[in-house]
Design a protein around this motif. Structure first.
Motif, mmCIF file in Angstrom:
data_model
loop_
_atom_site.group_PDB
_atom_site.id
_atom_site.type_symbol
_atom_site.label_atom_id
_atom_site.label_comp_id
_atom_site.label_asym_id
_atom_site.label_seq_id
_atom_site.Cartn_x
_atom_site.Cartn_y
_atom_site.Cartn_z
ATOM 1 N N ARG A 68 0.901 -1.083 0.032
ATOM 2 C CA ARG A 68 -0.039 -0.024 0.084
ATOM 3 C C ARG A 68 1.103 1.222 -0.002
ATOM 4 O O ARG A 68 0.598 2.179 -0.660
ATOM 5 C CB ARG A 68 -1.055 -0.107 1.302
ATOM 6 C CG ARG A 68 -1.963 -1.056 1.097
ATOM 7 C CD ARG A 68 -3.039 -0.931 2.431
ATOM 8 N NE ARG A 68 -4.133 -1.982 2.282
ATOM 9 C CZ ARG A 68 -5.086 -2.131 1.294
ATOM 10 N NH1 ARG A 68 -5.243 -1.314 0.494
ATOM 11 N NH2 ARG A 68 -5.754 -3.280 1.594
ATOM 12 N N HIS B 262 1.938 2.506 -3.480
ATOM 13 C CA HIS B 262 1.203 3.260 -4.038
ATOM 14 C C HIS B 262 1.442 4.735 -4.262
ATOM 15 O O HIS B 262 1.137 5.591 -5.231
ATOM 16 C CB HIS B 262 -0.323 3.134 -3.712
ATOM 17 C CG HIS B 262 -0.736 1.578 -3.741
ATOM 18 N ND1 HIS B 262 -2.131 1.201 -3.036
ATOM 19 C CD2 HIS B 262 -0.552 0.638 -4.653
ATOM 20 C CE1 HIS B 262 -2.395 0.059 -3.691
ATOM 21 N NE2 HIS B 262 -1.497 -0.278 -4.324
ATOM 22 N N LEU C 25 2.976 6.180 -7.505
ATOM 23 C CA LEU C 25 2.196 6.251 -8.566
ATOM 24 C C LEU C 25 1.637 7.610 -8.870
ATOM 25 O O LEU C 25 1.228 7.782 -9.965
ATOM 26 C CB LEU C 25 1.068 5.074 -8.616
ATOM 27 C CG LEU C 25 1.355 3.616 -8.345
ATOM 28 C CD1 LEU C 25 0.079 2.829 -8.271
ATOM 29 C CD2 LEU C 25 2.261 3.181 -9.137
ATOM 30 N N ASP D 188 -6.794 3.992 -0.185
ATOM 31 C CA ASP D 188 -6.713 2.540 -0.598
ATOM 32 C C ASP D 188 -6.869 1.592 0.470
ATOM 33 O O ASP D 188 -6.845 0.404 0.178
ATOM 34 C CB ASP D 188 -5.275 2.499 -0.971
ATOM 35 C CG ASP D 188 -4.160 2.556 -0.249
ATOM 36 O OD1 ASP D 188 -4.301 2.941 0.936
ATOM 37 O OD2 ASP D 188 -2.987 2.350 -0.538
ATOM 38 N N ILE E 187 -9.928 1.603 -4.696
ATOM 39 C CA ILE E 187 -9.408 2.845 -4.190
ATOM 40 C C ILE E 187 -10.535 3.913 -4.437
ATOM 41 O O ILE E 187 -10.845 3.815 -5.565
ATOM 42 C CB ILE E 187 -8.085 3.079 -5.132
ATOM 43 C CG1 ILE E 187 -7.125 1.985 -4.446
ATOM 44 C CG2 ILE E 187 -7.519 4.299 -4.782
ATOM 45 C CD1 ILE E 187 -5.625 2.156 -5.011
ATOM 46 N N LEU F 273 -2.164 1.468 -11.762
ATOM 47 C CA LEU F 273 -2.680 0.168 -10.863
ATOM 48 C C LEU F 273 -2.600 -1.078 -11.764
ATOM 49 O O LEU F 273 -2.308 -2.198 -11.250
ATOM 50 C CB LEU F 273 -3.734 0.699 -10.203
ATOM 51 C CG LEU F 273 -3.601 1.370 -8.834
ATOM 52 C CD1 LEU F 273 -5.195 1.983 -8.472
ATOM 53 C CD2 LEU F 273 -2.954 1.241 -7.631
ATOM 54 N N LYS G 127 0.679 -2.182 -12.441
ATOM 55 C CA LYS G 127 1.455 -2.462 -11.483
ATOM 56 C C LYS G 127 1.036 -4.072 -10.879
ATOM 57 O O LYS G 127 1.788 -4.911 -10.491
ATOM 58 C CB LYS G 127 1.010 -1.609 -10.275
ATOM 59 C CG LYS G 127 1.806 -2.118 -9.000
ATOM 60 C CD LYS G 127 1.713 -0.823 -7.936
ATOM 61 C CE LYS G 127 2.168 -1.386 -6.525
ATOM 62 N NZ LYS G 127 3.768 -1.284 -6.533
#
Length: 619
Positions: free
Chosen positions: A347, A350, A353, A366, A395, A432, A435
């Motif tokens: 997490r 993230h 990103l 998230d 999310i 996402l 990923k």
């Protein structure tokens, strides 16, 4: 390179079969095959040569007992030598059949050999199925790289796809018409490649970014239906799906509606994909640009991934105050399927990103389970609205609350702010998906999700130039009901919130799996409307006449309604071939630095050449 053996001429020897064509049914026949040595195996009295051409490989046997002289010559043969062999096709014995080769049931017992050319030791073996070599080496020795079966397959697919498109369009009444390569510079959205004129010192041609004006003039000329597999040139920064010179499927029709053009495009794409062994579903779904932005945050949605879902109304008002969210702007949920349980570290990852610019526009939540503890009913509604299943990652994305509240009284400004949130959320959605691609495997499946995106904005705001510019190209027709907005917008050319931003064009893109295959539009066919569009782009009457006088004049001679589209052929073949980039499906591509490593281009030219062109180079 000095010859190390006596070479032969081909003479009157003629090939009867390609190497990959021989089958058990050819046993007993005498054949002549020609190609390159893929592999040589010396077993003493028997030497086996795998002879390769673009169709495949045949095993050739040289028997010392049958022909000692030929056996002696072939002892000096090495990989990539060019041979012509005549022999008798025989079935292999049961234990020597190679089921991995299409020709694996037979071999050719050589009776005549001609060594047509020898080869230096190549920097890599074209026949190596496990080739691991730097791409720059492949591009430098492209003539060797093209011998590889993978490249043969890509180029063959390109041929089949192109032929299918040509045949389909010819059957629909289109003329294939060539347009000039040397033309004049016109605004197309990228930099032109310029060609100096020797006979007109100080003046330049431009290589066409597209045949846009020529194909419109063909409609004025009554050609009715035109197409071309056109070479185009754009001097722009490169990436995996772009090249400075590229090939597009270019077409234009007189008296069309959008549906006319969509039907033609779907028809030739169906033919092209069928030629590649792929079945596609028709008709393609359609989606207005504004809906695409709202649901996917991008104008080329990848329909293999779930859309974003509006969730603001599922939460009580005090929730957004607690979470410090701007309730004047959208709040959306992103669902990434089959991600599974995430660790705290995952997490935390993230955060990477979002770049600094994105972080100013959006924030995300998230840890849905944590939100669920406080607002269980709201999260239940979110799960239901998103269609979330066990293991899906949810999310929630929103705009951070700022000290100065968002102005909700100015609809156009509010729309711009909302679009920014959708767009940044859309980028996060794609990040996402990339990923966690190994988990959800959506991209691994052979799915072909086509989509028409329609009704694009006619104009877009250029922050750097502080003015409006065309979103598609300046010859795109607007919707008739937006004529009033155009008249209003030209009075505020330097206002980012002017009426120009609300004008929608009769423009459309065909999208496949998140990749734009092509763009098109219904064109402007009335001179006064075209002049008004040029005015909106900041061109006064004198500039219009200077740059487009010939075209504005042509529009005054009975121009019919017309429209068209251009699709990237290289991109279509890249997708069908499953290639990583366009260089894999273009015979002679440029590198990411726009250089040709094989030809060593670009290069300096002599002072004499520059003098002829009346050009000086600053050093």
């Amino acid at each position: 390179m000095e010859a190390i053996m006596q070479l032969d001429f081909l003479g009157d020897m003629q090939r009867t079969h390609r190497c990959g064509d021989l089958r058990a049914t050819d046993a007993g026949s005498t054949v002549t095959v020609m190609g390159w040595v893929n592999r040589r195996r010396d077993h003493g009295n028997l030497i086996f040569i795998d002879l390769r051409d673009r169709s495949g490989i045949s095993q050739i046997v040289f028997d010392k007992e049958r022909n000692p002289e030929m056996h002696s010559r072939v002892e000096a043969v090495r990989n990539e030598y060019v041979l012509a062999v005549t022999g008798r096709v025989e079935r292999r014995s049961e234990g020597t059949i190679n089921p991995k080769m299409e020709t694996g049931e037979v071999e050719v017992i050589s009776t005549e050999l001609r060594v047509l050319n020898e080869s230096r030791v190549p920097p890599f073996a074209p026949g190596d199925a496990n080739l691991n070599v730097n791409e720059e080496v492949r591009l430098k020795y492209r003539y060797l790289d093209l011998r590889r079966p993978e490249m043969h397959a890509n180029i063959e697919m390109r041929h089949r796809v192109t032929l299918a498109i040509r045949n389909y369009l010819a059957g629909e009444g289109f003329y294939e018409i060539e347009t000039p390569i040397l033309t004049r510079s016109t605004p197309e959205g990228a930099r032109d490649y310029l060609v100096p004129s020797r006979v007109h010192p100080g003046e330049f041609y431009a290589l066409p970014q597209s045949p846009q004006i020529f194909k419109q003039i063909l409609m004025i000329g009554g050609m009715d239906r035109y197409f071309q597999i056109a070479r185009c040139f754009r001097d722009e920064d490169l990436r995996a799906d772009r090249q400075p010179e590229f090939t597009q499927i270019d077409l234009e029709l007189a008296f069309p509606t959008e549906k006319t053009i969509h039907d033609v495009v779907e028809g030739f794409l169906d033919a092209a994909f069928t030629a590649a062994g792929v079945t596609i579903e028709r008709p393609f779904p359609q989606m207005p640009y504004d809906e695409a932005i709202r649901l996917y945050g991008i104008d080329k949605p990848d329909l293999r991934l779930p859309a974003m879902t509006e969730v603001k109304d599922f939460f009580p008002a005090d929730a957004w105050e607690t979470l410090q969210v701007d309730t004047a702007l959208p709040v959306v949920a992103i669902r990434t399927p089959k991600v599974g349980e995430l660790s705290r570290k995952e997490r935390d990852d993230h955060k990477g990103l979002l770049n600094e610019k994105q972080a100013k526009v959006i924030k995300y939540f998230d840890d849905i389970k944590r939100l669920e503890k406080t607002w269980p009913e709201a999260i239940a509604k979110v799960r239901q609205a998103c269609g979330a299943e066990e293991g899906d990652l949810l999310i929630i994305v929103a705009a951070p609350k700022k000290e100065t509240a968002t102005d909700t009284t100015d609809a156009r400004r509010l729309h711009r702010a909302a679009t920014a949130v959708y767009s940044q959320a859309g980028l996060l959605r794609l990040a996402l998906a990339q990923k966690y691609a190994a988990r959800h495997k959506v991209f691994d499946e052979k799915q072909y999700k086509f989509l028409w995106v329609t009704d694009f904005p006619s104009f877009e705001w250029d922050e750097g130039a502080n003015r409006w510019t065309f979103a598609h190209h300046p010859f795109t027709s607007i919707h008739e009901e937006h004529a009033g907005l155009l008249a209003e917008g030209v009075k505020a050319l330097n206002d980012p919130d002017s009426a120009l931003g609300a004008i929608r064009a009769r423009a459309y893109d065909v999208v496949l799996n998140g990749t734009e295959l092509g763009s098109g539009s219904i064109r402007i066919h009335q001179q006064e409307v075209q002049a008004k569009i040029f005015e909106a782009l900041g061109m006064d009457e004198a500039e219009q006449k200077l740059r487009f006088g010939f075209f504005l004049e042509a529009l005054q001679y009975g121009t019919p309604p017309h429209g068209g589209i251009a699709l990237g052929l290289d991109r279509i073949v890249m997708i069908l071939a499953g290639a990583a980039n366009l260089r894999e499906v273009i015979p002679f591509p440029k590198t990411a630095a726009a250089t040709d490593l094989m030809m060593e281009a670009p290069t300096p030219v002599t002072d004499a050449q520059l003098k002829e062109l009346s050009i000086g180079v600053r050093k």
